[in-house]
Scaffold this active site. Structure first.
Site, PDB file in Angstrom:
ATOM      1  CE  LYS A  42      -9.270   7.768  14.850  1.00  0.00           C
ATOM      2  NZ  LYS A  42      -9.457   7.174  12.806  1.00  0.00           N
ATOM      3  NE  ARG A 137      -5.220   7.013   7.481  1.00  0.00           N
ATOM      4  CZ  ARG A 137      -6.516   6.643   8.827  1.00  0.00           C
ATOM      5  NH1 ARG A 137      -6.522   8.047   8.809  1.00  0.00           N
ATOM      6  NH2 ARG A 137      -6.939   6.342   9.555  1.00  0.00           N
TER       7      ARG A 137
END
Ligand code: PLP
Length: 361
Positions: A42, A137
């Site tokens: 990513k 998260r």
């Protein structure tokens, strides 16, 4: 938008040789105690040239948070297993089935839909369940895991191939020995309770370096997902350099578009700058102010460090102003910068910045 053909005054130089070296070193280092690496792409927007470097140097699984990037690598012929690194949105489930071999998941509604669509296509989609371990998260709370897994096991169309946890991304929580032991225990519990062998017990990311270095045995943890360590040669709890790795595989280069001796403090009545701040300046007399042709629209400017002894004074959307100090920067000169993680993400994502690949050290 096709602006690729236009000459760009700023570029990122990508040294594939240095990335290959870092990959090889990390694969061997973590492999020494039985940990396999997923290469996280990513950071570089699924760049196929970089992905191929991963695969050629011992990584067989590539992980990205964006389906577009997985598709880009697949379409470019990169030969790997593809993992979606983020729990899918309900609206993108079909694209996940089509482009990812494995996805990381935390929501039963999403997994139900993955199962339904995979089954309709006569496929089995593989899932890794992410577990919340304190960084807050993504993740399933450990107390809910047993019921969650039972429900997933009842679905056709998906199979659980692993569990994982993430650290030091949102809350800055460390993957300590205690946390890793807990994850190992959970893996052991799942394997025995459900007779379900876990192919992946993925303990974290580039922040797991200190843990790995300190422990004799990694328990049931057999996988880490690495981005930053590969690209920038650092662990990510203290940003210390990992011995033997290159930290300069990426260099940002931009051209000076104005260079003049000017005052160091703006003159005239003042209000806000381009971003709504009321800027303050220290008077250092007359200085050589050089402007380079990029700005906050292109790069996270605060993540850049000039290689020469010059200082970044600030930037607007498309200008960055330097105090050249004793360096005689002139129009047309190129200025080089090293990048931190945020700067790397931004330059790789910017359509305005050319990517130039080199192989030599
Ligand atoms: C981005 C990401 C990683 C990679 O983190 P690095 O610090 O770059 O190694 C690993 N796992 C997940 C879930 C991520 O989102």
């Amino acid at each position: 938008m096709t602006i690729r053909a236009a000459p760009a005054s700023s570029r990122v130089e990508i040294n594939l040789g240095k990335i290959a070296h870092n990959v090889k070193e990390l694969v061997q280092f973590y492999g020494s105690k039985g940990i396999e690496i997923m290469g996280v792409t990513k950071t570089v927007c699924g760049d196929p040239d970089i992905a191929n470097i991963f695969v050629d140097n011992g990584i067989r699984v590539l992980a990205d948070s964006k389906i577009e990037n997985l598709k880009k690598m697949h379409d470019a012929g990169v030969k790997a297993q593809f993992v979606l690194l983020r729990t899918p949105a309900l609206s993108e489930v079909e694209a996940v089935i089509n482009n990812a071999d494995i996805s990381m998941n935390t929501e039963i509604a999403v997994i139900r839909r993955l199962a339904m669509i995979a089954e309709a296509k006569n496929m089995v989609h593989q899932v890794i369940l992410m577990i919340e371990m304190g960084d807050l998260r993504e993740g399933i709370l450990p107390d809910n895991l047993e019921v969650f897994i039972q429900e997933v096991l009842n679905l056709k169309g998906v199979s659980i191939v692993g569990i994982g946890a993430n650290f030091a991304c949102f809350g800055g929580v460390k993957p300590s020995e205690e946390k890793m032991n807990r994850l190992s225990e959970l893996a052991g519990f799942i394997e025995s309770e459900f007779s379900l062998p876990l192919i992946y017990v993925s303990g974290g990311n580039s922040a797991n370096y200190n843990w790995f270095t300190a422990v004799k045995s990694t328990g049931k943890i057999n996988n880490l997902r690495l981005g930053e360590s590969i690209y920038l040669g650092r662990e990510t709890l203290d940003r210390k350099v990992i011995p033997g790795l290159f930290t300069d595989a990426f260099t940002f280069v931009s051209e000076v578009i104005e260079s003049k001796i000017k005052p160091s403090v703006p003159y005239g009545e003042t209000g806000q700058d381009a971003f709504g701040n009321y800027p303050q300046f220290r008077d250092r007399g007359m200085i050589r102010r050089a402007i380079v042709g990029f700005g906050s629209q292109d790069v996270l400017v605060k993540g850049l460090t000039p290689e020469l002894d010059i200082e970044i004074l600030g930037s607007s959307s498309d200008h960055t102003i330097l105090d050249a100090g004793l360096v005689d920067l002139q129009v047309g000169d190129e200025v080089k910068f090293s990048l931190d993680y945020g700067a790397l993400l931004s330059v790789m994502s910017s359509v305005y910045i050319t990517k130039k690949y080199t192989k030599v050290f």
